[in-house]
Design a protein around this motif. Sequence first.
Motif, short mmCIF file in Angstrom:
data_model
loop_
_atom_site.label_atom_id
_atom_site.label_comp_id
_atom_site.label_asym_id
_atom_site.label_seq_id
_atom_site.Cartn_x
_atom_site.Cartn_y
_atom_site.Cartn_z
N ARG A 8 3.06 19.29 24.17
CA ARG A 8 1.77 19.00 23.56
C ARG A 8 0.77 18.62 24.64
NH1 ARG A 8 2.49 13.17 20.54
NH2 ARG A 8 3.37 12.09 22.31
N SER A 21 -4.92 17.77 10.39
CA SER A 21 -4.44 16.39 10.23
C SER A 21 -4.80 15.58 11.48
CB SER A 21 -2.94 16.38 9.99
OG SER A 21 -2.28 16.97 11.07
N SER A 22 -4.85 14.27 11.30
CA SER A 22 -5.24 13.40 12.41
C SER A 22 -4.00 12.86 13.11
CB SER A 22 -6.07 12.23 11.91
OG SER A 22 -7.24 12.69 11.33
N THR A 23 -4.16 12.50 14.35
CA THR A 23 -3.05 11.93 15.11
C THR A 23 -3.60 11.00 16.18
OG1 THR A 23 -1.00 12.48 16.27
CG2 THR A 23 -2.92 13.76 16.85
N TRP A 24 -2.72 10.21 16.73
CA TRP A 24 -3.10 9.32 17.82
C TRP A 24 -2.46 9.85 19.09
CZ3 TRP A 24 -6.66 5.78 18.37
CH2 TRP A 24 -6.59 4.88 19.42
N ILE A 78 -6.19 2.01 15.27
CA ILE A 78 -5.30 2.45 14.19
C ILE A 78 -4.39 1.30 13.77
CG2 ILE A 78 -5.35 4.91 14.77
CD1 ILE A 78 -2.61 4.50 16.13
N ARG A 91 -13.51 15.78 17.48
CA ARG A 91 -12.56 14.93 18.19
C ARG A 91 -11.68 15.82 19.06
NH1 ARG A 91 -9.47 12.21 13.47
NH2 ARG A 91 -11.13 11.21 12.33
N ARG A 108 -9.09 21.96 7.36
CA ARG A 108 -8.93 20.52 7.61
C ARG A 108 -7.65 20.29 8.41
NH1 ARG A 108 -10.11 16.64 2.69
NH2 ARG A 108 -8.15 17.44 1.94
N ARG A 149 -0.06 21.43 19.77
CA ARG A 149 1.41 21.44 19.78
C ARG A 149 1.87 22.88 19.64
NH1 ARG A 149 3.05 17.09 15.25
NH2 ARG A 149 2.46 15.19 16.30
N THR A 193 -4.56 17.24 15.06
CA THR A 193 -3.37 17.98 15.49
C THR A 193 -3.59 19.46 15.22
OG1 THR A 193 -2.04 16.13 14.74
CG2 THR A 193 -0.86 18.16 15.19
N LEU A 251 -8.08 8.85 19.03
CA LEU A 251 -7.84 9.54 17.77
C LEU A 251 -8.15 11.02 17.95
CD1 LEU A 251 -6.96 8.46 15.01
CD2 LEU A 251 -9.36 8.43 14.37
N LYS A 259 7.16 9.55 22.78
CA LYS A 259 7.51 10.19 21.52
C LYS A 259 7.40 9.24 20.34
CE LYS A 259 10.38 14.22 21.42
NZ LYS A 259 11.72 14.73 21.23
N HIS A 260 7.94 8.07 20.51
CA HIS A 260 7.99 7.17 19.37
C HIS A 260 7.20 5.91 19.66
CE1 HIS A 260 10.91 9.67 17.42
NE2 HIS A 260 11.56 9.74 18.56
N LEU A 261 6.03 5.84 19.07
CA LEU A 261 5.23 4.63 19.23
C LEU A 261 5.51 3.66 18.07
CD1 LEU A 261 1.93 6.37 20.19
CD2 LEU A 261 3.12 4.76 21.63
N PRO A 314 -4.05 13.53 4.10
CA PRO A 314 -4.88 13.79 5.28
C PRO A 314 -5.35 12.52 5.99
CG PRO A 314 -6.09 14.28 3.27
CD PRO A 314 -4.70 13.97 2.85
N CYS A 365 -3.37 9.95 6.63
CA CYS A 365 -2.25 9.39 7.42
C CYS A 365 -2.11 10.17 8.72
CB CYS A 365 -0.94 9.48 6.63
SG CYS A 365 -0.99 8.53 5.11
N LEU A 366 -1.83 9.45 9.78
CA LEU A 366 -1.72 10.10 11.10
C LEU A 366 -0.34 10.74 11.26
CD1 LEU A 366 -3.32 7.40 13.44
CD2 LEU A 366 -4.43 9.27 12.22
N ASP A 367 -0.33 11.87 11.98
CA ASP A 367 0.95 12.52 12.31
C ASP A 367 1.74 11.66 13.29
OD1 ASP A 367 0.03 14.58 10.83
OD2 ASP A 367 -0.53 15.86 12.51
N GLU A 368 1.01 11.12 14.25
CA GLU A 368 1.63 10.26 15.26
C GLU A 368 0.77 9.02 15.45
OE1 GLU A 368 3.15 11.82 18.94
OE2 GLU A 368 3.14 13.82 18.05
N PRO A 369 1.34 7.88 15.57
CA PRO A 369 2.76 7.54 15.51
C PRO A 369 3.38 7.99 14.18
CG PRO A 369 1.46 5.67 16.25
CD PRO A 369 0.50 6.72 15.84
N GLU A 370 4.62 8.39 14.27
CA GLU A 370 5.28 8.95 13.10
C GLU A 370 5.42 7.91 11.99
OE1 GLU A 370 8.96 10.44 14.52
OE2 GLU A 370 8.02 12.09 15.61
#
Lengths: 268, 275
Positions: free
Chosen positions: A192, A139-142, B172, A89, A137, A94, A154, A151, A263-265, B202, B204-209
């Motif tokens: 980022r 971590s995942s982020t959007w 998501i 992915r 491993r 960051r 990070t 997806l 920043k904040h979704l 692992p 859970c997503l970092d973002e959205p926070e």
Amino acid sequence: METNIWSKKALAEESWRRWVVGELGLFFDKKGAEWIIGSYRYPRAQERLRIHQKCSSFSEEDIYEEIEWHRYMIGQEAEIEIVPALPDRPLVVRPNVRRRILPGREAQVHFYVPVWIQLFSHSVNRRVMLEEHPSLRLSSTWFGDMQTGELCYTLETVLSQEFERSSPPAPYYAECVLNINNISSSLLDFYRIAVHVEYLNLYLDGDGLHTNEVNVNFSGIDQISQVKYSTRGPRWLKNPVKIASAREVPSKNILKRSFSYIKHLTEM
Amino acid sequence: MEFISETLLSKYLNADFLARIIHILLIVLVGLFIVRIIDIVVRRAFIRNASEQVRSVFHKGINYVGWSLIALAVLSELGLRLSALLGAAGVVGIAVGIASQKSLGNIISGFFLVSDKTFEVGDVVKIGTTSGLVHSLDLLSVKLRTFDNTLIRIPNDEIISKEITNITRFPIRRMDFKINVPFQSDYEKVKEGLLGVARKNPLCLDEPEPLFLLSNFGPSGLEVLLGVWFEKSNFIQVKNSVIKEIRDALNAIGVELSYPHVVLSNLPQSLGDIQ
């Protein structure tokens, strides 16, 4: 103890081998026409690659139950190929230190990506991927908004400039170079960026792994940035050998919203 | 007897009749072949990237229209007058239409549902009180496969007037955990502990926070909400792991989950004290 892991390895009959790459432990045995492959995630990453020579009995009985075992009917083939690959992915990189790039300025930064490990067999003259695992491993982020985002993984990392270039933190990290050109009239507050590593090849030069260069033209806040992936290895390498192809073929220019200021979704 | 069989033979086993039969067979075979070709061409050239139900609607539409035209051609070949047939069909159509208003309503609702794109085949939806995976979106109804593997058929015109929740529309989702902690708990410790669960898991997503909210004063303690974002396919794993980790995290900081309870005080020593 061997150190070169990116090659074909012979599996001996009725004897265990263990390879440790980052957090990942791989266990191998061959019984007749069957290969037994186990994978285990250690709580802490190893800084060095560790390849343990064959031993007649399984040496880590304490974790045996937690190892995920797979059995493959391969035939008489005795060699397994271990190949690095970039994550499946995009990565949201960051940097640990925020940097600002002035309008009209260009910056070259580099960072290290922990690779994945792919295992191949060459049974019946066909190269077949058996399994793949991340060495670390992430971590995942959007990244992006809910409709058009994607997806990602990070990667919190040190972004170094060219003169700060250092050796990779461990042999299972690949160096990725990012050329960022701020062609907008605003300050680029760079905290980022999404890098589509699935479009990048991996090159081996000596013991080090490298990816193609990534060129980003930043056009403005929340504007579409133009991202170009170079088609060959880094320019400064003398004899890069392509060791793994990109997971996906990129189009020549990929327009992506690479920088994000959302920043904040999270909403109630 | 002999006369009858001779008459039948002369009527049906003559060259003209056989030629007509062959002609009809040719019409059917060639017609079916053309319908099939049109179906394949439309699917491959025009609606290759369309959703499953759009492809299904086109497939059914082409086949129904094609088969109807073949049937009309065959009837015409058999000597039936099409104008009279169509006239009769019109009358019958009106009669059938009046008798099957409900079905027509379902068909029209089905077109609205397809064009509305609220859900597609494969989505997990909640229609009214029924949840399940969209199994098929047909002319008259939507069929849902429930999580305990039963098939539920809901008529289209019922769906159109109900609230529909598409659970898997976006890649998501956020999962909310409502936790009751005692009033005297250390708020900062609880916050840090719960957000730590989201950060370390692992899945859970970092973002959205992740979201932390002191939502209310409950009857037995402070009501706290932890919202974690996750990839929609990991619903069960996230639910199982986060609940366990929340319990472990609160145990680690010495906070017990509060539960509805009643505090009893000692009764006065004698009833005379009350009076």
